[in-house]
Design a protein around this motif. Structure first.
Motif: not given
Length: 651
Positions: A385-391, A412-417, A561-566
C-alpha cells in the motif's frame, strides 16, 4: 619477563592447548554444518524469532567459517601446532636416527621380552644367521663391538611411525592455512579499517559504490549470479550478513540457452546451461555447457550450475473485484521481478511480482500420505500500500482438488514469519471462477436483497398464505441477515447475534440464521444465473456444496487483505540459470593437508616401532631382547614367534 615469555611459549606449544582449540573448532564446525549458512536474514528470523536471531547474529553463527572468532581460532591453531612441530620434531627425528647401540647386558636382561640361547658354530656363522634373520623380516641392523669381547647386533623397524606425528600436525597447519586463505581475511581487515562495508540497499550492480565492490584481484570468493536466457554479466554477488558485496570478474559470462528435464511427476530431473565466456585475452569466445557436478573452470574461477529461477516471465492476469455489487474484471499484465502500480495518491497499491513457478509438486491427500503430484503453475507477488505495508500472496493458476472438490486457491500472509492463510474459491459448473464472482456480486447487492427475501419467503413460508405482517417480519429478517453477511461474513452475523439475542437463545438463533442464509444463498445463486442468462441451478447435492463453499469463501474475503483477486490466465515462461562462481586457492592446500593427515594417522595407527638387540658372547651364547613403542598383545605374539624361530635357527 623471560619466565612469562617461556610460560606463554610452553602454553602455545603444549598439546593440551592445541587439543582445546581443535575441540572448539570441532564444535564450531558442527554448528556450521547443522545451521544452514549464508541464508537471507529473514529466513533466520522466521526460524528462530527476533530474540534468538539477534543472539546468533552477535555470535556470528550465520557465517561461522568466515566469522572473526573462527578465523582467530585458526590463527592460534596454526601457531600452536607449528610450535608443537618446532618443539618436538627435532627430538623425534633424532630418535629415528638413533640405534641405541650402547645398551648394556644388565639393561637387556631387565627387558620383559628377552631370551638367551646357546648357539652352535662359530661366532661369524652365528652373526651371519642372525643378520639374515633380521633382514628377511624387514629390520635394518648394525653390528657394534661390545664389552668383554662380545658383539651387539642392534636392529630397528617401523621407526617411520614417528613421521606420523609430524605429518598429522603438519597437516593441521596446512589445512588451517588453506582455510585462512579462503576465509576472506583481506576483506575482514579492510572492513575493520573502514575501507569496505556490506551493501544493504537493493540497487543495480552498476550503482553499488566502490566500498562495497571487490576487485578481480580478490584472493578468494564464493559468489552467485542469476542469468536469464540471452543476457550476460561481468559481476557476481557475495551474500554477506544482511547485505551483499559485488565481486567483479575478469571476463563476461553470457547464458546462450538453459535446458531442464522433468520426471513424470514434474520434479526436476536435470538441468544445464550453455555458457559463452568473453575475454579480451581470448581470440574467440569460449563456449561450454555446464550441469550439476560438471562445472567450468577459467582463470582459476570455477562456475557451477547451482539452481534455476524465473528469468522475468510475462504474466497475463484477470483482476476480479472482490467487493461491490457489480461483477468487475480487468486484464492486467505483469513481469516477474518487476512492479506495477494500480490506482493513484493514497489509494495506490504496488504489485511486486516476485516469482513464477511452472511446476509445483504437492501432496494434496487428506492424510498427507498420498502421492506427490504436479498441480501446475503458481505466481508469488506482494501487494504494497501507499504506507509501505505489504502482504504476500501465492496464487495457483489451475484449480486444486481438496477434500474431493475443486477450488481456485490463493494464499496470503502479512509477514514472512507467518504461514499462508488460504482462500478457496469453488469452481462453477464450467470449471471457472465466474460463477462465484456472479454469486458474490448478488450477495453484496443491497437492491437484490429485497428480491431474494421475497423469493425466499414465498418458498419458505407455509402454504395457505401467511398474513402480511408475518411475511414482512420474515423478509425484514432476511434482509437484515444478508446486509450483515455482506458487511462482514459469518463474523458479522455472529456479532449481530450477540448484540440482539439473549445468551440462552443464541445457539438456537445461530442455527436458524444459518438456515436462512443458506436458503437466501440458493435464491441469490439462481438470481445471479438468471442475470447471466443461465438456467436455474438444479437443487441437488452438488449445488448445495457449491453454495456452502461459496458462502465460506465469501466470508473469508474480509480477511484476504486486498479488494481484488488476481487470476492467472496466461504466461510466457522465461527461465534463468543460477550460477555459483568460486575462486578457492586454499582448496589445494586443504587437499594436500588431507592427504598428509591420512598418511600421518595411518603411520601412527598401523606402523609399530620395534627394536631388537642380539648380544653374541665369545662362548656362543646369544641374548635376544625386543621392545616396542606400544606394549600390547601384538608384541607378545611377535616375541613368541621370534623366540621359537631363533631357537630352531641357533640349535
Amino acid at each position: 619477563m623471560q619466565t612469562t615469555s617461556k610460560r606463554i611459549y610452553d602454553l602455545l606449544s603444549s598439546m593440551r592447548f592445541a587439543v582445546s582449540l581443535l575441540t572448539v573448532l570441532g564444535i564450531a564446525s558442527i554448528i556450521g554444518t547443522v545451521l544452514k549458512q549464508n541464508e537471507p536474514y529473514t529466513n533466520y528470523i522466521v526460524q528462530f524469532g527476533q530474540f534468538w536471531f539477534e543472539v546468533f547474529e552477535v555470535l556470528g553463527l550465520y557465517d561461522v567459517y568466515h566469522s572473526v572468532w573462527f578465523l582467530l581460532i585458526l590463527v592460534f591453531l596454526v601457531l600452536s601446532t607449528s610450535l608443537c612441530i618446532y618443539r618436538n620434531s627435532p627430538t623425534m627425528l633424532r630418535e629415528m636416527r638413533l640405534w641405541r647401540e650402547h645398551a648394556t647386558e644388565k639393561s637387556l636382561r631387565a627387558f620383559s621380552h628377552r631370551h638367551e640361547y646357546q648357539a652352535g658354530g662359530s661366532t661369524e656363522e652365528i652373526k651371519a644367521k642372525l643378520t639374515r634373520f633380521l633382514a628377511t623380516r624387514g629390520f635394518r641392523y648394525k653390528t657394534v663391538a661390545h664389552e668383554g669381547g662380545s658383539e651387539l647386533i642392534v636392529a630397528k623397524a617401523g621407526t617411520y611411525q614417528r613421521l606420523g606425528y609430524i605429518f598429522t600436525h603438519l597437516a593441521i597447519v596446512v589445512i588451517c592455512i588453506g582455510g585462512l586463505i579462503d576465509g576472506n581475511v583481506p576483506f575482514k581487515i579492510q572492513e575493520l579499517m573502514g575501507y569496505k562495508k556490506v551493501e544493504t540497499l537493493d540497487i543495480p550492480a552498476s550503482e553499488v559504490p566502490a566500498e562495497s565492490r571487490l576487485s578481480i584481484a580478490n584472493l578468494s570468493f564464493r559468489a552467485n549470479m542469476t542469468l536469464p536466457e540471452g543476457t550476460s554479466a561481468d559481476v557476481s554477488f557475495m551474500r554477506m550478513r544482511d547485505g551483499y558485496l559485488v565481486q567483479e570478474l575478469p571476463f563476461t559470462v553470457a547464458l546462450k540457452d538453459f535446458r531442464i528435464e522433468h520426471y513424470a511427476t514434474g520434479q526436476p530431473k536435470s538441468f544445464e546451461s550453455d555458457l559463452v565466456i568473453t575475454d579480451a585475452e581470448l581470440a574467440e569466445p569460449l563456449e561450454a555447457t555446464i550441469s550439476v557436478n560438471k562445472p567450468l573452470t577459467y582463470k582459476g574461477i570455477t562456475i557451477y550450475q547451482s539452481d534455476f529461477q524465473d528469468g522475468g516471465s510475462n504474466l497475463d492476469f484477470k483482476m476480479w473485484a472482490l467487493f461491490g455489487d457489480q461483477v468487475v474484471s480487468l486484464p492486467v499484465k505483469g513481469v516477474v521481478h518487476e512492479q506495477l502500480v494500480l490506482g493513484e495518491a493514497d489509494e495506490a497499491v504496488t504489485l511486486e511480482f516476485d516469482d513464477f513457478r511452472k511446476f509445483n509438486i504437492l501432496n494434496l491427500s487428506e492424510d498427507g500420505k498420498g502421492k506427490l503430484q504436479n498441480v501446475g503453475p503458481n505466481v508469488t507477488y506482494k501487494v504494497r500500500d501507499s504506507q509501505g505495508q505489504a502482504r504476500e500472496y501465492v496464487t495457483y493458476m489451475q484449480p486444486l482438488q481438496l477434500d474431493g472438490r475443486y477450488y481456485f486457491v490463493s494464499g496470503m500472509r502479512a509477514t514472512l514469519q507467518e504461514d499462508y492463510k488460504y482462500l478457496r474459491i469453488p469452481v462453477d459448473d464450467e470449471f471457472q471462477v465466474d460463477g462465484f464472482m456472479r454469486f458474490r456480486a448478488v450477495m453484496m447487492d443491497a437492491k437484490a436483497h429485497e428480491l431474494i427475501a421475497s423469493r425466499l419467503s414465498a418458498s419458505a413460508l407455509p402454504a395457505g398464505g401467511p398474513n402480511s405482517e408475518v411475511q414482512e417480519k420474515f423478509e425484514s429478517s432476511v434482509r437484515q441477515l444478508l446486509k450483515a453477511f455482506a458487511l462482514g461474513g459469518y463474523t458479522r452475523v455472529a456479532a449481530l447475534i450477540e448484540e440482539s439475542v439473549p445468551e440462552a437463545e443464541r445457539e438456537k438463533a445461530a442455527q436458524t440464521y444459518i438456515k436462512i442464509i443458506n436458503g437466501a444463498a440458493y435464491e441469490a445463486n439462481n438470481l445471479a444465473r438468471e442475470l447471466a442468462g443461465k438456467p436455474a441451478a438444479n437443487p441437488n447435492e452438488e449445488t448445495v456444496l457449491f453454495l456452502q463453499d461459496s458462502l465460506n469463501s465469501l466470508s473469508d474475503l474480509f480477511f484476504y487483505g486486498t479488494p481484488f483477486y488476481m487470476q492467472l490466465k496466461e504466461y510466457e515462461h522465461r527461465e534463468a540459470s543460477g550460477l555459483q562462481l568460486t575462486r578457492s586457492p586454499g582448496k589445494n592446500l586443504v587437499y594436500s593437508g588431507s592427504v598428509l593427515l591420512v598418511l600421518g594417522i595411518f603411520a601412527m595407527i598401523y606402523i609399530r616401532e620395534r627394536r631388537i638387540w642380539m648380544l653374541v658372547k665369545p662362548d656362543n651364547r646369544v641374548l635376544f631382547a625386543i621392545s616396542s613403542n606400544r606394549k600390547n598383545r601384538d608384541l607378545d605374539v611377535e616375541f613368541s614367534k621370534y623366540q621359537e624361530q631363533l631357537q630352531r635357527l641357533l640349535a
